[in-house]
Design a protein around this motif. Structure first.
Motif, PDB file in Angstrom:
ATOM      1  N   SER A   1      11.678 -79.451 -18.479  1.00 27.49           N
ATOM      2  CA  SER A   1      12.857 -78.832 -17.959  1.00 27.49           C
ATOM      3  C   SER A   1      13.514 -79.691 -17.079  1.00 27.49           C
ATOM      4  O   SER A   1      13.160 -80.779 -16.744  1.00 27.49           O
ATOM      5  CB  SER A   1      12.489 -77.294 -17.177  1.00 27.49           C
ATOM      6  OG  SER A   1      12.021 -77.709 -15.993  1.00 27.49           O
ATOM      7  N   SER A   2      14.903 -79.310 -16.794  1.00 27.21           N
ATOM      8  CA  SER A   2      15.851 -80.030 -15.805  1.00 27.21           C
ATOM      9  C   SER A   2      15.093 -80.255 -14.552  1.00 27.21           C
ATOM     10  O   SER A   2      15.329 -81.121 -13.685  1.00 27.21           O
ATOM     11  CB  SER A   2      17.214 -79.591 -15.953  1.00 27.21           C
ATOM     12  OG  SER A   2      17.122 -78.337 -15.501  1.00 27.21           O
TER      13      SER A   2
ATOM     14  N   GLY B   1      17.709 -73.524 -20.080  1.00 25.40           N
ATOM     15  CA  GLY B   1      18.568 -74.481 -19.192  1.00 25.40           C
ATOM     16  C   GLY B   1      18.229 -75.830 -19.847  1.00 25.40           C
ATOM     17  O   GLY B   1      17.983 -76.096 -21.148  1.00 25.40           O
ATOM     18  N   GLY B   2      18.581 -76.793 -18.876  1.00 24.83           N
ATOM     19  CA  GLY B   2      18.533 -78.282 -19.624  1.00 24.83           C
ATOM     20  C   GLY B   2      17.383 -78.681 -19.605  1.00 24.83           C
ATOM     21  O   GLY B   2      16.371 -78.343 -19.377  1.00 24.83           O
ATOM     22  N   LEU B   3      17.358 -79.776 -20.574  1.00 22.06           N
ATOM     23  CA  LEU B   3      15.846 -80.374 -21.149  1.00 22.06           C
ATOM     24  C   LEU B   3      16.038 -81.841 -21.001  1.00 22.06           C
ATOM     25  O   LEU B   3      16.988 -82.494 -20.993  1.00 22.06           O
ATOM     26  CB  LEU B   3      15.870 -79.850 -22.614  1.00 22.06           C
ATOM     27  CG  LEU B   3      15.489 -78.335 -22.942  1.00 22.06           C
ATOM     28  CD1 LEU B   3      15.471 -78.372 -24.355  1.00 22.06           C
ATOM     29  CD2 LEU B   3      14.527 -77.917 -22.380  1.00 22.06           C
ATOM     30  N   ARG B   4      14.839 -82.564 -20.630  1.00 21.77           N
ATOM     31  CA  ARG B   4      14.659 -83.946 -20.892  1.00 21.77           C
ATOM     32  C   ARG B   4      13.502 -84.024 -21.808  1.00 21.77           C
ATOM     33  O   ARG B   4      12.498 -83.557 -21.680  1.00 21.77           O
ATOM     34  CB  ARG B   4      14.422 -84.439 -19.185  1.00 21.77           C
ATOM     35  CG  ARG B   4      14.033 -85.708 -19.330  1.00 21.77           C
ATOM     36  CD  ARG B   4      13.979 -86.355 -18.162  1.00 21.77           C
ATOM     37  NE  ARG B   4      13.720 -88.027 -18.077  1.00 21.77           N
ATOM     38  CZ  ARG B   4      13.020 -88.558 -17.204  1.00 21.77           C
ATOM     39  NH1 ARG B   4      12.493 -88.002 -16.329  1.00 21.77           N
ATOM     40  NH2 ARG B   4      13.026 -89.937 -17.333  1.00 21.77           N
TER      41      ARG B   4
ATOM     42  N   GLU C   1      18.679 -86.408 -22.734  1.00 18.58           N
ATOM     43  CA  GLU C   1      18.974 -85.690 -21.740  1.00 18.58           C
ATOM     44  C   GLU C   1      19.926 -84.390 -22.363  1.00 18.58           C
ATOM     45  O   GLU C   1      20.903 -84.852 -22.909  1.00 18.58           O
ATOM     46  CB  GLU C   1      19.536 -86.244 -20.452  1.00 18.58           C
ATOM     47  CG  GLU C   1      19.043 -87.323 -19.662  1.00 18.58           C
ATOM     48  CD  GLU C   1      18.022 -86.390 -18.641  1.00 18.58           C
ATOM     49  OE1 GLU C   1      18.137 -85.196 -18.425  1.00 18.58           O
ATOM     50  OE2 GLU C   1      17.011 -87.532 -18.163  1.00 18.58           O
TER      51      GLU C   1
ATOM     52  N   GLY D   1      21.944 -80.651 -22.176  1.00 20.36           N
ATOM     53  CA  GLY D   1      22.498 -79.570 -21.420  1.00 20.36           C
ATOM     54  C   GLY D   1      21.745 -78.299 -21.764  1.00 20.36           C
ATOM     55  O   GLY D   1      21.073 -78.114 -22.780  1.00 20.36           O
TER      56      GLY D   1
ATOM     57  N   GLU E   1      27.326 -80.494 -26.636  1.00 20.04           N
ATOM     58  CA  GLU E   1      26.589 -81.686 -26.536  1.00 20.04           C
ATOM     59  C   GLU E   1      27.433 -82.952 -27.036  1.00 20.04           C
ATOM     60  O   GLU E   1      28.273 -82.700 -28.142  1.00 20.04           O
ATOM     61  CB  GLU E   1      25.167 -81.521 -27.399  1.00 20.04           C
ATOM     62  CG  GLU E   1      24.244 -80.524 -26.666  1.00 20.04           C
ATOM     63  CD  GLU E   1      23.867 -81.039 -25.203  1.00 20.04           C
ATOM     64  OE1 GLU E   1      23.825 -82.154 -24.805  1.00 20.04           O
ATOM     65  OE2 GLU E   1      23.280 -80.212 -24.412  1.00 20.04           O
TER      66      GLU E   1
END
Length: 666
Positions: free
Chosen positions: A404-405, A525-528, A577, A579, A585
């Protein structure tokens, strides 16, 4: 029987010693001359040479680090070659344009090639094979020694003596010299590449190199060493490697009885044949013996020699970092005549080979909603053979993590445990995956040997058929090639339409795409995303069968292995990365980079749909900015890389979003 050669007398003293002295006067005269010459020799020996030490002092200081010189009937050890082709105290021979000492003996002595007969893993494995089938001891040992101690094995064979065995190895300097100088440089030009499984053929007293007779002075080596050097085309191509890097064994059943079948234990040479590299004249030594165009004087103490170019550095960097580190830590116990610094150089070169010239990784987002995030990981083989290649213990695996972010782990496939085993590696072996949907699945590229009952085995004599071989093929590899019978793909389902296939369905991409459908469990949510490919040369599951037994060799290796690090080497990695759901994106998929590697420096970067694309900057592997001319295409860009071979990072801007791609020029 090979004997340690005595030090040769100085030429003038040797000549006088052979001359009859008929009278006391003659004897007195000879004695006075001898004294004069003795003092002259002593003065020469003590004369300072680029520092405070004279030649004699330097010889004494270096004496403990010199290699043993043994002269057999056919072969000699590397110690005989060291005098001219080792370190030059005068700093003239084997020195490149930047002043670096690139002498072949010191570069070689800390490699897997030089220490092939001292390798404790190999010694343990030979004893394991003999323990399982003791009636086959002579055949097992002679076959294994044919590649790991070739000078001793073939010396005995050529002299018509009984086969060389492991019992003879520890007292044989020829044997302990491993894959020594003459193992390669005396191989027959006419027969190289025609015989496999260590069945090497040699030409008597003929030493082959990359230079023609009129470029060198053959009489020097012929007079002082007894071998006549000359040009051999095979010495600079892959045929010279074929005899040992193609190994075929004869299958026996669980009772030790021959079945009449054969098994291809390794076929690195045939993998290279089944690729685009032979046609492009990219040979084994292109990568494993990198060339310099600097003019190099080939031998010490012969200032009249013409410098030669190009010159192949004898780095022999492969992939086995773990074994090199293990042997470095035990070099005194194993009797290895190499320093820690020399091992450090070979280890650094091996890591560089793995991380710059093996595989390129690229991860892409292919779709996402509230339930699932979809990714594609493309692994492109940059090597001239399969990855991994060689001995079947070697494997590569993918560690794929989604965070997760905030840094919380949402998904992970391929985590490495404290026992150096990969989480999710099922018994008896992990199947090949095109699509991974759970953390219990992991992509492992490996060859799994099967016995006559179809069960996995690590006993080479019992190997009948591969149960799995999904190692990534080289670029240009096809199932229609004449060598495919020794390089089969096994266990990759036909439904995996992008394993070694281009987008149009044709074979030879030299790549695999693994798809990950990651459950989001409501996370929006955002992801890495982190994706990494790791290389492991001695996996615990592979050694378990051998380590369940006890022999002096197995016990010694077990102790060294337990004391070693063994952390797999990260070969390639990429990250994303992303969003949150609903956040627009930049382009994350559909980008194509080809050809990669490029032989002429031209690389196309295209997208499936027209997008504005530009190059912000380009850097070499050391981080230095380089100039990359760019031409705009209908769906992308055409780049021209610098003339120097290497890996380059190109920073792009695609539809306003940043993107970095790694490209390689051969």
């Amino acid at each position: 029987m090979a004997t340690v050669a005595p030090a040769a007398p100085a030429p003038y003293l040797g000549a006088m010693a052979r001359r009859p002295l008929g009278t006391p006067h003659a004897a007195l005269t000879a004695g006075l001359v001898g004294v004069v010459l003795l003092f002259a020799a002593w003065t020469e020996a003590t004369r300072p040479v680029k520092g405070p030490h004279g030649r004699l002092e330097l010889a004494l200081l270096r004496g403990g680090d010199s290699l043993v010189w043994v002269q057999g009937a056919w072969f000699t050890t590397a110690g005989r070659c060291e005098g001219c082709h080792g370190h030059d105290p005068a700093g003239i021979a084997s020195i490149d344009a930047d002043g670096n000492d690139i002498n072949v003996v010191d570069d070689w002595r800390s490699t897997m090639m030089a220490n092939s007969a001292r390798d404790p893993f190999w010694r343990a494995k030979v004893s394991h094979e003999v323990l399982v089938n003791p009636a086959h001891q002579e055949a097992i040992e002679t076959t294994c020694l044919g590649c790991h101690a070739p000078l001793a094995v073939h010396e005995e064979r050529l002299l018509g003596r009984p086969p060389f065995t492991m019992a003879m190895l520890d007292t044989s300097h020829l044997g302990r010299d491993g894959v020594s100088c003459l193992s390669c440089h005396m191989q027959s030009e006419a027969l190289a590449g025609s015989f496999f499984t260590g069945q090497l053929e040699f030409d008597s007293a003929r030493v082959y190199g990359p230079y023609f007779e009129d470029q060198i002075h053959p009489e020097i080596m012929a007079d002082f060493v007894g071998y006549t050097p000359g040009f051999g085309a095979h010495i600079v191509d892959s045929r010279n490697c074929a005899g040992c890097h193609t190994l075929i064994t004869h299958t026996v059943d669980l009772g030790g009885q021959p079945t009449g079948g054969i098994f291809v234990e390794q076929a690195t040479y045939h993998e290279w044949l089944n690729s685009t590299y032979p046609a492009a004249d990219v040979q084994c030594n292109t990568c494993h013996m990198p060339r310099t165009d600097d003019p190099i004087i080939l031998a010490a103490d012969y200032l009249f020699l013409n410098p030669q170019s190009p010159f192949g550095k004898h780095h022999f960097a492969g992939a086995n970092v773990h074994m090199l580190e293990l042997m470095k830590a035990n070099r005194e116990l194993l009797g290895i005549p190499a320093t820690e610094v020399q091992f450090d150089s070979t280890i650094a070169r091996t890591r560089r080979m793995l991380q710059q010239n093996a595989v390129q990784a690229e991860v892409m987002l292919t779709g996402r909603d509230e339930d699932t995030a979809r990714f594609a990981l493309r692994l492109h083989n940059l090597a001239g053979h399969r990855f991994p290649s060689g001995y079947p213990s070697r494997r590569a695996f993918v560690d794929f993590t989604v965070l997760s972010s905030a840094g919380d782990t949402l998904f992970r496939s391929g985590a490495l445990g404290a026992d150096m085993e990969v989480a999710g590696n099922d018994a008896p072996f992990e199947p090949h995956h095109d699509l991974i949907t759970s953390a219990g699945q992991v992509q492992i590229y490996e060859m799994v040997m099967g016995d006559v009952l179809g069960d996995p085995t690590t006993v080479l004599e019992r190997a009948a058929d591969p149960l799995k071989d999904n190692r990534i093929p080289p670029v240009g590899f096809t199932t229609a090639h004449i060598s495919y019978d020794t390089t089969r793909i096994v266990g990759v389902p036909p439904a995996d339409s992008d394993f070694n296939r281009h987008p149009d369905g044709t074979q030879g991409s030299g790549a695999d795409v693994v798809r990950y459908h990651v459950p989001m469990h409501g996370h929006t949510g955002g992801l890495r995303v982190l994706a990494a490919l790791y290389y492991q040369s001695i996996p615990p599951r592979w050694t378990a069968e051998m380590l369940a037994h006890s022999t002096p060799e197995i016990d010694a290796f077990r102790a060294m292995l337990e004391a070693s690090d063994g952390t797999p080497v990260r070969v390639a990695a990429d990250s994303l990365e992303i969003g949150g759901v609903g956040v627009a994106e930049g382009p994350v998929g559909g980008l194509r980079v080809y050809p990669n590697p490029s032989t002429d420096g031209r690389v196309r970067i295209t997208s499936l749909v027209p997008l504005p694309m530009a190059v912000d900057a380009a850097h070499d592997a050391a981080g230095r900015r380089v100039d990359v001319p760019v031409r705009t295409l209908a769906h992308g860009l055409l780049l021209t890389l610098p003339a120097a071979p290497g890996t380059y990072l190109v920073r792009l801007r695609i539809d306003g979003a940043p993107r970095v791609v790694r490209v390689v020029r051969r």
